[in-house]
Design a protein around this motif. Structure first.
Motif, mmCIF file in Angstrom:
data_model
loop_
_atom_site.group_PDB
_atom_site.id
_atom_site.type_symbol
_atom_site.label_atom_id
_atom_site.label_comp_id
_atom_site.label_asym_id
_atom_site.label_seq_id
_atom_site.Cartn_x
_atom_site.Cartn_y
_atom_site.Cartn_z
ATOM 1 N N UNK A 421 0.841 -1.189 0.000
ATOM 2 C CA UNK A 421 0.000 0.000 0.000
ATOM 3 C C UNK A 421 0.882 1.247 0.000
ATOM 4 N N UNK A 422 0.541 2.167 -0.871
ATOM 5 C CA UNK A 422 1.340 3.380 -0.964
ATOM 6 C C UNK A 422 2.353 3.340 -2.068
ATOM 7 N N UNK A 475 -4.481 -6.969 6.983
ATOM 8 C CA UNK A 475 -3.760 -6.973 8.255
ATOM 9 C C UNK A 475 -2.339 -6.443 8.115
ATOM 10 N N UNK A 476 -1.746 -6.509 6.916
ATOM 11 C CA UNK A 476 -0.385 -6.027 6.729
ATOM 12 C C UNK A 476 -0.346 -4.636 6.092
ATOM 13 N N UNK A 477 -1.511 -4.007 5.922
ATOM 14 C CA UNK A 477 -1.531 -2.656 5.365
ATOM 15 C C UNK A 477 -1.058 -1.656 6.415
ATOM 16 N N UNK A 500 6.402 -7.537 7.827
ATOM 17 C CA UNK A 500 6.359 -8.091 6.469
ATOM 18 C C UNK A 500 7.535 -7.594 5.639
ATOM 19 N N UNK A 501 7.888 -6.316 5.765
ATOM 20 C CA UNK A 501 9.027 -5.777 5.019
ATOM 21 C C UNK A 501 10.325 -6.465 5.448
ATOM 22 N N UNK A 512 -1.237 -14.629 7.055
ATOM 23 C CA UNK A 512 -2.168 -14.587 8.181
ATOM 24 C C UNK A 512 -3.391 -15.420 7.846
ATOM 25 N N UNK A 513 -3.867 -16.196 8.824
ATOM 26 C CA UNK A 513 -5.039 -17.040 8.607
ATOM 27 C C UNK A 513 -5.683 -17.325 9.951
#
Length: 553
Positions: A421-422, A475-477, A500-501, A512-513
């Motif tokens: 995102x971004x 969730x990772x945004x 994540x990065x 994720x689950x």
């Protein structure tokens, strides 16, 4: 050549149109020529037969003998048209007499159609327009050998009746030759149309092919792609439209990239500038916190809640600034890996112990599982995942470790292509180019390490309510929070994004689950040896630097 290709369809359409036109033209030409040939031969034969009948048979008496009929028929058959003749009359006792033009002639009354005989013997009413009671009638037939023939007959008033048989075999051969010629012409027209269609398809499809290549290059992020345009037709106008669109897209992406770069610089500068006053504020809050914890109670109880709020918010602000600085380093491509050999079980234990989570975390990991990773970044990932599980799922949090074989497509090649995102589309194009450069730079390298082809898998599972399905994709945004009614919380919304990065820079991934038994499960996959990922990251950073230099020009 594929049967669905445009070139093949063009050739087929050209061929079908040419075939239809050639067959139609050939059919019309054949029909017109056939009628002309047959009519010309027929008119000549009928005219000659009529003249011969009047000249030869017209002088015979009504009760002529068979020999007289035969001689007249033989004289009639010597005509230039070379037809067979059959004369008929009635004997004085009322018996029919027939005489062919030759004794061996096969022409008999049975060869004359019944309808033709009835028409010949039918007497017409005499009028001013019809001075003769009988007329010449004809009909086209085929004999027993399927040879086309012309049969004609006429009756002379108060005289014999004559029939004529003329073979049309020469005319049929001429028509067959004409049909073969037209068929050959049709085949040549079809071949010529196929060649013309191929040439036309090449002329039309070459610009389309170039346009497709340019579109693919544009989709790969090479926004300076342009087409050479010549001519004024529709394809040339399409190429000009593509160039205008590509130029507008390049300009728009350049503007977005500039704004994005300006935003990153602003965040980096802001974070850097905040660190100095924040350091002073942190020092003051540490003193205030010591006063709060002092047994003497040096702070007024009335302002103690306010002091505690200032201390907690200062810590939160400090964490936010550090996270912003880390995000800025990732966006700028300046993040580096400092690799070291790490015992995974010891690393997880140290992470949990440093944050006083030992009582809330269950560790399922064998000692001796060694990996070559960046310990600091792995600690950040583990802290974010375990802390998030404790915050939203509650204790106990179970952390399990295992080693698996690497998937067919290495994680190090898949991860850098994941857009965040971004990031703009131009960034994704740069990432693709960077990965290509990295693959070219790493080609031929050999890894003799025992960890080659192995993947470290760390699962962090809680026993809470799990993650709502609509939240899972986000969730990772960055700055994403599941509850819109709680915009202010202890977290900054950057923890999982930073985790994540850090996984990506190792050449790994985080998923994720929700567990079927309940609770959320975060699965971290990292290569046991991140050396290749470190080399690839260095190549990517060099490629990104070159791209920034080109963009700056």
């Amino acid at each position: 050549m594929r049967f669905t290709s445009l070139r093949l369809r063009l050739v087929l359409v050209f061929g079908l149109v040419a075939l239809t036109a050639a067959v139609t033209a050939s059919g019309i030409a054949y029909w017109l020529n056939r009628e002309a040939v047959l009519t010309r031969a027929q008119d000549a034969v009928l005219h000659d037969f009529k003249d011969e009948l009047e000249d030869r048979a017209g002088v015979l008496p009504a009760d002529a003998s068979r020999e007289e009929l035969r001689q007249a028929a033989e004289q009639m058959s010597r005509s230039s048209q070379n037809f067979s003749v059959l004369l008929m009359s009635t004997s004085p006792d009322g018996q029919p007499i027939t005489a062919p033009s030759a004794e061996l002639d096969q022409f008999t009354l049975a060869d004359v159609p019944l309808s033709l005989r009835e028409a010949v013997n039918r007497e017409q009413k005499l009028t001013a327009a019809n001075p003769s009671p009988y007329h010449v009638y004809w009909q086209r037939t085929v004999d027993e050998n399927d040879t086309p023939c012309l049969v004609a007959g006429a009756r002379i008033a108060d005289g014999p009746t004559g029939y004529m048989l003329k073979s049309l075999e020469p005319e049929a051969k001429d028509l067959n030759s004409l049909a073969w010629s037209l068929g050959i012409a049709t085949a040549l027209a079809l071949v010529g149309s196929a060649l013309l269609a191929q040439a036309a398809a090449t002329t039309v499809l070459r610009p389309v092919h170039r346009l497709g290549i340019a579109a693919r290059r544009l989709g790969e992020g090479k926004l300076d792609t342009r087409l050479q345009v010549s001519g004024t037709d529709e394809l040339a106008e399409l190429s000009r439209t593509f160039n205008r669109t590509a130029a507008a897209l390049e300009h728009r992406v350049a503007e977005m990239t500039a704004r994005d770069e300006a935003s990153r610089r602003f965040v980096a500068d802001m974070s850097h500038e905040l660190r100095t006053p924040l350091t002073a504020i942190t020092a003051v809050t540490e003193v205030l916190e010591e006063e709060l914890d002092a047994e003497t109670g040096g702070i007024d109880p009335m302002i103690e809640p306010a002091v505690r709020l200032v201390v907690s918010e200062t810590r939160r602000l400090g964490d936010l600034v550090e996270n912003l600085m880390e995000v800025t380093r990732f966006d700028a491509g300046t993040a580096r890996l400092v690799l070291d050999d790490v015992d995974i079980a010891d690393q997880i234990t140290a992470c949990v112990d440093a944050r006083a989570w030992l009582d809330a975390v269950e560790l399922d990991a064998e000692r001796g599982v060694m990996a070559r990773l960046d310990p600091r970044r792995l600690d950040v990932v583990l802290a974010n995942l375990i802390g998030n599980a404790l915050k939203h799922g509650g204790s106990p949090v179970r952390v399990s470790v295992r080693v698996e074989d690497a998937p067919a497509a290495p994680l190090a090649q898949l991860a850098p292509l994941t857009p965040h995102v971004g990031h703009s589309a131009h960034d994704v194009g740069e990432r693709a180019e960077q990965v290509a450069d990295a693959d070219a730079g790493a080609e031929g390298a050999e890894d003799s390490s025992e960890a080659a082809g192995k993947v470290l898998v760390i699962e962090v599972r809680d026993h809470g309510p799990g993650i709502p399905e609509e939240v899972l994709p986000h969730v990772f945004d960055r700055f994403y929070k599941a509850s819109a009614s709680r915009p202010r919380s202890e977290g900054s919304g950057l923890g999982l994004s930073i985790a994540l990065e850090n996984a990506h820079i190792h050449g790994g991934e985080i998923a994720a689950a929700n567990s079927p038994e309940g609770g959320a499960v975060f699965t971290l996959r990292l290569p046991l040896d991140a050396s290749a990922a470190a080399e690839q990251a260095a190549v990517e950073q060099q490629a990104a630097a070159r791209q920034r230099q080109r963009s700056g020009r």
